[in-house]
Design a protein around this motif. Structure first.
Motif, PDB file in Angstrom:
ATOM      1  N   GLU A  27       0.857  -1.169   0.029  1.00  0.00           N
ATOM      2  CA  GLU A  27       0.033   0.153  -0.113  1.00  0.00           C
ATOM      3  C   GLU A  27       0.799   1.374  -0.024  1.00  0.00           C
ATOM      4  O   GLU A  27       0.691   2.252  -0.525  1.00  0.00           O
ATOM      5  N   ALA A  30       2.384   2.053  -3.378  1.00  0.00           N
ATOM      6  CA  ALA A  30       1.580   2.436  -4.100  1.00  0.00           C
ATOM      7  C   ALA A  30       1.426   4.075  -4.226  1.00  0.00           C
ATOM      8  O   ALA A  30       1.558   4.592  -5.253  1.00  0.00           O
ATOM      9  N   VAL A  31       1.564   4.383  -2.987  1.00  0.00           N
ATOM     10  CA  VAL A  31       1.080   6.116  -2.787  1.00  0.00           C
ATOM     11  C   VAL A  31       2.406   6.617  -2.808  1.00  0.00           C
ATOM     12  O   VAL A  31       2.667   8.033  -3.141  1.00  0.00           O
ATOM     13  N   ASP A  32       3.807   5.946  -2.505  1.00  0.00           N
ATOM     14  CA  ASP A  32       5.025   6.626  -2.524  1.00  0.00           C
ATOM     15  C   ASP A  32       5.866   5.854  -3.365  1.00  0.00           C
ATOM     16  O   ASP A  32       6.708   4.927  -2.844  1.00  0.00           O
ATOM     17  N   ALA A  99       5.306   5.923   6.621  1.00  0.00           N
ATOM     18  CA  ALA A  99       4.018   6.337   6.155  1.00  0.00           C
ATOM     19  C   ALA A  99       3.586   7.804   6.773  1.00  0.00           C
ATOM     20  O   ALA A  99       2.303   8.215   6.102  1.00  0.00           O
ATOM     21  N   ARG A 102      -0.093   7.712   7.889  1.00  0.00           N
ATOM     22  CA  ARG A 102      -1.235   7.658   6.887  1.00  0.00           C
ATOM     23  C   ARG A 102      -2.410   6.953   7.490  1.00  0.00           C
ATOM     24  O   ARG A 102      -3.447   7.451   7.005  1.00  0.00           O
ATOM     25  N   TRP A 103      -2.312   6.052   8.158  1.00  0.00           N
ATOM     26  CA  TRP A 103      -3.201   4.969   8.591  1.00  0.00           C
ATOM     27  C   TRP A 103      -3.706   5.104  10.100  1.00  0.00           C
ATOM     28  O   TRP A 103      -4.510   4.405  10.673  1.00  0.00           O
ATOM     29  N   GLU A 187     -12.013   6.205   7.152  1.00  0.00           N
ATOM     30  CA  GLU A 187     -10.797   5.710   5.897  1.00  0.00           C
ATOM     31  C   GLU A 187     -10.222   4.628   6.602  1.00  0.00           C
ATOM     32  O   GLU A 187     -10.259   4.309   8.004  1.00  0.00           O
ATOM     33  N   ARG A 226      -8.402  -4.775  -3.037  1.00  0.00           N
ATOM     34  CA  ARG A 226      -7.338  -3.724  -3.187  1.00  0.00           C
ATOM     35  C   ARG A 226      -6.023  -4.046  -4.214  1.00  0.00           C
ATOM     36  O   ARG A 226      -5.789  -5.517  -4.024  1.00  0.00           O
TER      37      ARG A 226
END
Length: 265
Positions: A27, A30-32, A99, A102-103, A187, A226
């Motif tokens: 995950e 994918a974003v970084d 992250a 982020r979560w 989220e 996902r």
């Protein structure tokens, strides 16, 4: 994202809790796209894969090791320099170190919710699934006639722990809604990564009938679909939580735990 000062390597045993750590790493990638990590997978062996003992003395997956980007000695995060264990702790480290949290939910309400379901996933759902699995797996893996004996002796406890799981699934179902489709709240949160292991065990082994839990089924399918979760399966291998990759394997009589195994014809 802050520049990496360490490069993590995830040491992942097949069909193990390391899978949820690999999912989070995918995950993050994918974003970084600049984020770097390594993966080393280990096959399951009876009674255990001894190669993991060279990484950490307990030899239990998941294990994450750290290599510094400047060649300096790795930091002590838990106990030994550059070594992290325990899936829940590894997920927290990835979220905080790489992250930028982020979560971690933004709102105080969801933050408290996320904290609760982190504990619920690992201390209640997974624990009760493990108890049920323990009494089942002996009957699966032992040779005849021990397999029959273990099944009969373990049946009362298996049924007891399966019944204990039903209110757990009821709570998970009630916690989800259109406004809060994730256990992290609005989220996805760290708790969703932790919840994925226990739910995969429960679904694959038939402890949870998702046809009875519409919102929980939607959550489970959303997780499985996902892209990062699919990449984790491609890289780390499929999750066989019925046989843990050992279908057809029987322990030899008198050698349970001695590292000997045979394949049925």
């Amino acid at each position: 994202m802050a520049p990496q000062t360490t490069i993590p390597t995830l040491h992942s045993l097949e069909h193990s809790q390391a899978h949820r750590c690999l999912w989070m790493l995918e995950e993050l990638s994918a974003v970084d796209p600049t984020f770097k990590f390594n993966l080393k997978t280990y096959p399951r062996q009876v009674p255990y894969n001894k190669d993991l003992l060279t990484v950490f003395r307990l030899g239990k997956s998941p294990i994450m090791t750290l290599e510094t980007t400047d060649g300096s000695p790795p930091p002590v995060i838990q106990f030994e320099p550059g070594v992290l264990t325990e899936a829940k702790s590894i997920l927290e480290f990835i979220n905080e170190e790489y992250a930028s949290e982020r979560w971690t939910p933004a709102s105080p309400e969801d933050k408290r919710r996320n904290r609760f379901f982190n504990e619920f996933a690992t201390g209640t759902l997974t624990q009760k699934c493990d108890f049920t699995l323990l009494f089942e797996i002996l009957g699966q893996m032992a040779p005849w006639p021990l397999s029959w004996l273990y099944r009969v002796m373990g049946l009362p406890m298996t049924m007891r722990f399966k019944s204990d799981l039903q209110p757990v699934f009821d709570i998970l179902e009630e916690a989800l809604s259109e406004e809060k489709p994730w256990f992290g709240g609005a989220e996805i949160g760290v708790s969703d990564f932790n919840m994925s292991w226990g739910m995969e065990v429960a679904v694959q082994r038939g402890y949870c009938d998702l046809s009875k839990y519409a919102k929980l089924r939607n959550w489970y399918e959303r997780v499985e679909q996902r892209d990062a979760k699919r990449r984790a399966v491609e890289r780390g291998g499929t999750m066989d939580l019925m046989w843990f990759g050992n279908k057809g394997t029987k322990f030899k009589m008198g050698e349970l735990g001695a590292g000997e195994q045979k394949k049925d014809d």
